[in-house]
Write a protein that holds these residues in place. Structure first.
Motif: not given
Length: 208
Positions: A45, A47-48, A127, A130-131, A134
């Motif tokens: 993941d 992004v995380s 989303n 945030l993507y 990142s």
């Protein structure tokens, strides 16, 4: 020096000059754990992984340096703060301020320009934001690492640059190894490391 010898020297210099405070060491321990989590998540993941790396690992790390590490004359190493800043191989506090400023400004630019000045594909919604954020932060982190490494090629030599690059990538493992006892020392009320391990090694080296 050979590669491993220089790696060991850079690690020790970083430790003895910039990690006197036990709280700073403890924050580095937590930060290292977060970074290792990011290393794993990067393949699962992304992004995380980037969010954990920047928002947890990096912030905790820099809080330790900026707010807990003493800036006064270093009696243990007989060096002023200004001297240590001038010989810092990686990012000293001034360079970190510049890097962190870029990191803080990036989300603002992305908010007003979803393509990040044409470098990314526009994505809608939280989303999508945030993507792209990142990706931006990942690029900033990798860019800072590559930029300083190449810079060191010119000012210190190819091996020194490669050593520093290796040191940064392996710092989380090394931090856990040398700072895992930091909570114990804090509970004992020992807030500063006297660097006795370093000077024990130094005396052994001198005698040999």
């Amino acid at each position: 020096m050979k590669f491993y010898e220089e790696l060991k020297k850079q690690r020790w210099d970083d430790h003895r000059y910039y990690h006197h405070n036990r709280i700073n060491q403890f924050l580095h321990l937590i930060s290292a754990t977060c970074f290792l989590t990011s290393y794993v998540l990067l393949f699962i993941d992304p992004v995380s992984a980037v969010m954990i790396g920047w928002l947890l690992a990096m912030i905790l790390r820099q809080i330790g340096h900026f707010f807990f590490e003493p800036k006064t004359y270093d009696q243990v190493n007989e060096a002023s703060h200004e001297f240590k800043e001038s010989i810092k191989v990686g990012y000293n506090l001034r360079r970190k301020v510049i890097l962190l400023s870029v990191w803080v400004i990036a989300p603002v630019i992305l908010y007003y320009d979803s393509t990040m000045l044409g470098m990314l594909q526009a994505r809608e919604g939280i989303n999508g934001y945030l993507y792209n954020l990142s990706l931006t932060w990942l690029f900033i982190g990798m860019g800072a690492l590559v930029f300083r490494t190449v810079h060191l090629f010119f000012i210190m030599g190819f091996q020194s640059g490669c050593v520093w690059f290796t040191k940064i990538l392996t710092d989380p493992f090394h931090d856990i190894k040398i700072y895992h006892k930091a909570p114990y020392y804090i509970m004992k009320g020992e807030m500063y490391d006297d660097m006795s391990d370093w000077y024990d090694e130094k005396l052994v080296a001198q005698k040999s």
